[in-house]
Motif scaffolding. Structure first.
Motif, mmCIF file in Angstrom:
data_model
loop_
_atom_site.group_PDB
_atom_site.id
_atom_site.type_symbol
_atom_site.label_atom_id
_atom_site.label_comp_id
_atom_site.label_asym_id
_atom_site.label_seq_id
_atom_site.Cartn_x
_atom_site.Cartn_y
_atom_site.Cartn_z
ATOM 1 N N ARG A 18 0.818 -1.208 0.000
ATOM 2 C CA ARG A 18 0.000 0.000 0.000
ATOM 3 C C ARG A 18 0.860 1.268 0.000
ATOM 4 N NH1 ARG A 18 -3.181 -2.761 3.858
ATOM 5 N NH2 ARG A 18 -2.284 -1.481 5.517
ATOM 6 N N MET A 19 1.925 1.264 0.780
ATOM 7 C CA MET A 19 2.795 2.439 0.882
ATOM 8 C C MET A 19 3.492 2.722 -0.444
ATOM 9 S SD MET A 19 4.482 1.970 4.647
ATOM 10 C CE MET A 19 5.539 3.371 4.397
ATOM 11 N N SER A 20 3.994 1.680 -1.077
ATOM 12 C CA SER A 20 4.749 1.879 -2.318
ATOM 13 C C SER A 20 3.844 2.274 -3.466
ATOM 14 C CB SER A 20 5.528 0.607 -2.674
ATOM 15 O OG SER A 20 6.452 0.307 -1.662
ATOM 16 N N CYS A 21 2.718 1.582 -3.596
ATOM 17 C CA CYS A 21 1.823 1.847 -4.725
ATOM 18 C C CYS A 21 1.158 3.213 -4.629
ATOM 19 C CB CYS A 21 0.767 0.758 -4.822
ATOM 20 S SG CYS A 21 1.468 -0.845 -5.317
ATOM 21 N N ASN A 22 1.091 3.756 -3.425
ATOM 22 C CA ASN A 22 0.499 5.099 -3.249
ATOM 23 C C ASN A 22 1.519 6.215 -3.374
ATOM 24 O OD1 ASN A 22 -2.115 4.184 -2.870
ATOM 25 N ND2 ASN A 22 -1.792 3.858 -0.663
ATOM 26 N N THR A 23 2.759 5.850 -3.686
ATOM 27 C CA THR A 23 3.803 6.876 -3.864
ATOM 28 C C THR A 23 3.482 7.717 -5.088
ATOM 29 O OG1 THR A 23 5.470 5.445 -2.886
ATOM 30 C CG2 THR A 23 6.261 7.291 -4.224
ATOM 31 N N PRO A 24 3.386 9.052 -4.947
ATOM 32 C CA PRO A 24 3.067 9.895 -6.122
ATOM 33 C C PRO A 24 4.202 9.898 -7.127
ATOM 34 C CG PRO A 24 3.610 11.251 -4.221
ATOM 35 C CD PRO A 24 3.545 9.838 -3.721
ATOM 36 N N ASP A 25 3.859 10.159 -8.389
ATOM 37 C CA ASP A 25 4.870 10.235 -9.433
ATOM 38 C C ASP A 25 5.832 11.376 -9.163
ATOM 39 O OD1 ASP A 25 3.623 8.149 -10.644
ATOM 40 O OD2 ASP A 25 2.521 9.371 -12.116
ATOM 41 N N GLN A 26 7.098 11.130 -9.457
ATOM 42 C CA GLN A 26 8.139 12.133 -9.275
ATOM 43 C C GLN A 26 8.938 12.267 -10.559
ATOM 44 O OE1 GLN A 26 10.407 11.468 -5.668
ATOM 45 N NE2 GLN A 26 8.698 10.301 -4.784
ATOM 46 N N PRO A 27 9.698 13.350 -10.723
ATOM 47 C CA PRO A 27 10.447 13.559 -11.969
ATOM 48 C C PRO A 27 11.439 12.434 -12.250
ATOM 49 C CG PRO A 27 10.347 15.580 -10.702
ATOM 50 C CD PRO A 27 9.786 14.508 -9.830
ATOM 51 N N THR A 28 11.963 11.779 -11.200
ATOM 52 C CA THR A 28 13.008 10.766 -11.430
ATOM 53 C C THR A 28 12.583 9.355 -11.080
ATOM 54 O OG1 THR A 28 13.877 11.205 -9.229
ATOM 55 C CG2 THR A 28 14.844 12.456 -11.030
ATOM 56 N N VAL A 29 11.416 9.171 -10.467
ATOM 57 C CA VAL A 29 10.967 7.829 -10.056
ATOM 58 C C VAL A 29 9.484 7.683 -10.380
ATOM 59 C CG1 VAL A 29 10.666 6.211 -8.153
ATOM 60 C CG2 VAL A 29 12.656 7.736 -8.207
ATOM 61 N N ASN A 30 9.121 6.524 -10.909
ATOM 62 C CA ASN A 30 7.720 6.235 -11.190
ATOM 63 C C ASN A 30 7.424 4.811 -10.733
ATOM 64 O OD1 ASN A 30 5.133 6.413 -12.075
ATOM 65 N ND2 ASN A 30 5.599 6.114 -14.247
ATOM 66 N N VAL A 31 6.398 4.638 -9.904
ATOM 67 C CA VAL A 31 6.013 3.320 -9.397
ATOM 68 C C VAL A 31 4.736 2.872 -10.106
ATOM 69 C CG1 VAL A 31 5.366 1.969 -7.383
ATOM 70 C CG2 VAL A 31 7.067 3.805 -7.169
ATOM 71 N N VAL A 32 4.791 1.665 -10.730
ATOM 72 C CA VAL A 32 3.616 1.107 -11.406
ATOM 73 C C VAL A 32 3.268 -0.220 -10.745
ATOM 74 C CG1 VAL A 32 2.659 0.249 -13.580
ATOM 75 C CG2 VAL A 32 4.231 2.212 -13.571
ATOM 76 N N CYS A 33 2.025 -0.367 -10.324
ATOM 77 C CA CYS A 33 1.597 -1.594 -9.643
ATOM 78 C C CYS A 33 0.455 -2.265 -10.434
ATOM 79 C CB CYS A 33 1.117 -1.286 -8.228
ATOM 80 S SG CYS A 33 2.426 -0.693 -7.144
ATOM 81 N N CYS A 34 0.383 -3.583 -10.337
ATOM 82 C CA CYS A 34 -0.744 -4.325 -10.894
ATOM 83 C C CYS A 34 -1.054 -5.499 -9.961
ATOM 84 C CB CYS A 34 -0.461 -4.816 -12.309
ATOM 85 S SG CYS A 34 0.979 -5.928 -12.411
ATOM 86 N N ASP A 35 -2.246 -6.156 -10.120
ATOM 87 C CA ASP A 35 -2.638 -7.120 -9.096
ATOM 88 C C ASP A 35 -3.153 -8.455 -9.667
ATOM 89 O OD1 ASP A 35 -4.887 -6.169 -10.219
ATOM 90 O OD2 ASP A 35 -5.847 -5.492 -8.359
#
Length: 453
Positions: A18-35
């Motif tokens: 939950r913590m990682s997938c809710n991380t907002p997009d940033q200029p240098t990092v992007n988190v993509v989750c699927c289930d």
């Protein structure tokens, strides 16, 4: 823009997911989750760029917040730094006038922080217990005395603040409370009054100086001897004089000014001091018929040994009505100490004129008036005084009746020699004192002869 895949796989814990997938997009990092099963096998995350409208808006908002908060933060930091520096400098200045001076004079023993006890002593006892240098009480005793004083009644008010009659263990004292904007005058008077060997019967007796808090407000106190007759200005308005009382007042004023002007040499010497604001309102009348000079907030000090002129840092100027012509004409040599003494002598001549007008001869005495009352307004400007004193070279008028009185005739001659337009031609304070003492001696001799007859 290049994009590298840093991590790929499954989360081991639901909370971490939950913590990682809710991380907002940033200029240098992007988190993509699927289930679903093997869903991240072919995922290729894409970084948001500056051209992305959503990112641009977020970036602008962030920058706007930074621009708005940064100046406020900087101002808060600068204000805090300024307050800390001001408090530090204030402590240093207090130390300059107090504790360090006491250590040098032996009034405070550093080992056990012992100061002369106040206890049940009288003020005179405390003065006698001091180092005998002729300056003020030890600083710690000053603070003790100041904080034991009860204000009784207000007895005066001026541009500097207020004067109260106070009481310390049943004894009357005068408490001068300075306005906060006149702090430099308070510091200057404290410094001057604590000068070694300043104590003199014709200089207002200094007791203590303290910065105290009353009603959540910081007050600057200067505590001195109390003289119930008040200022010479007030005294002359309600009192006429005979020749003997006049001479007693005049001699004591000149004696006080001489003590200020003279430099006393030695290890516990005294610098020469010029008053710079001598007038009848700054002279007090004592119960023994003598006067003492007060208000040293504008005083300047000079030492021949080092040839230094200490002007202090007070921006105040003297009283315009009593200003010498060279001050009004703005041609005074401010680097020469003798110039300041000559300005004092000019003002002394005006004060002698005020006193002499109230001396009765032939049953007549003039009503009290300040110098130049008949040619300038009640609150004259520089221009008013300059036109009269410099351009017109006028001086206070001498009443005709004085010419028929030997003492008043001599006084008129003396005051004229004090207010010459050329400063170098004026008498010195010492010469004025000697002349007055001679006049007083002649009067006493005449009195004795009359008694013998």
């Amino acid at each position: 823009m290049f994009c590298f895949l840093l991590f790929q796989g499954c989360f081991g814990q639901e909370e971490q997911s939950r913590m990682s997938c809710n991380t907002p997009d940033q200029p240098t990092v992007n988190v993509v989750c699927c289930d679903y099963e093997m869903c991240n096998k072919n995922i290729t995350p894409t970084l948001r760029t500056d051209s992305d409208p959503t990112f641009a808006v977020d970036n602008e908002l962030t920058q706007l917040v930074i621009y708005a908060v940064s100046p406020i933060g900087a101002l808060i930091i600068l204000a805090a730094a300024a307050i800390l520096i001001a408090r530090f400098m204030h402590k240093r200045r207090l130390q300059r006038y107090g504790y360090q001076r006491d250590v040098e004079r032996g009034g405070v023993h550093v080992g056990d922080m012992h100061a002369y006890p106040a206890g049940d002593n009288t003020l005179q006892d405390l003065v006698d217990q001091s180092s005998g240098s002729g300056s003020g009480l030890p600083f710690l005793v000053q603070r003790t005395v100041a904080r034991q004083i009860t204000l009784v009644e207000q007895i005066g008010k001026g541009r500097y603040g207020e004067v109260w009659r106070g009481q310390w263990q049943g004894e009357n004292v005068a408490v001068k409370i300075f306005n906060s904007r006149d702090e430099k005058s308070w510091f200057r008077e404290t410094e001057i009054y604590n000068t070694v060997l300043l104590r003199h019967e014709n200089i207002l007796g200094f007791i203590a100086s303290d910065m105290t808090s009353r009603n959540s407000c910081t007050q600057l106190w200067l505590i001195t001897h109390y003289h119930e007759y008040g200022s010479l200005y007030d005294f002359l308005q309600r009192t006429t004089l005979d020749a003997h009382r006049m001479m007693k007042l005049a001699c004591s004023i000149a004696g006080g000014l001489v003590h200020l002007h003279v430099e006393i040499f030695g290890t516990q010497g005294k610098p020469a001091i010029a008053h710079r604001d001598l007038k009848s309102k700054n002279i007090l009348v004592k119960s023994n018929g003598q006067c003492c000079i007060a208000d040293l907030g504008l005083a300047v000090m000079h030492s021949q040994a080092t040839d230094t002129l200490d002007l202090g840092s007070n921006p105040r100027v003297g009283t315009k009505r009593y200003m010498a012509p060279e001050l009004l004409e703005e041609i005074m040599n401010y680097e020469c100490f003798d110039s300041y003494k000559r300005v004092d002598v000019y003002a002394l001549g005006l004060v002698l004129w005020e006193v002499a007008r109230r001396c009765t001869s032939g049953g007549i005495a003039e009503e009290y008036k300040p110098p130049y009352y008949d040619v300038v307004p009640s609150d004259p400007s520089y221009e008013d005084m300059r036109k009269v004193v410099v351009e017109g070279q006028q001086r206070p008028s001498i009443p005709n009746r004085w010419s028929s009185d030997q003492t008043l005739t001599a006084m008129a001659k003396l005051m004229r020699e004090c207010w010459y337009h050329n400063p170098a031609a004026r008498l010195t304070a010492l010469r004025v004192k000697k002349t007055l003492n001679k006049l007083q001696a002649s009067l006493e001799k005449m009195k004795e002869l009359k008694q013998d007859v």
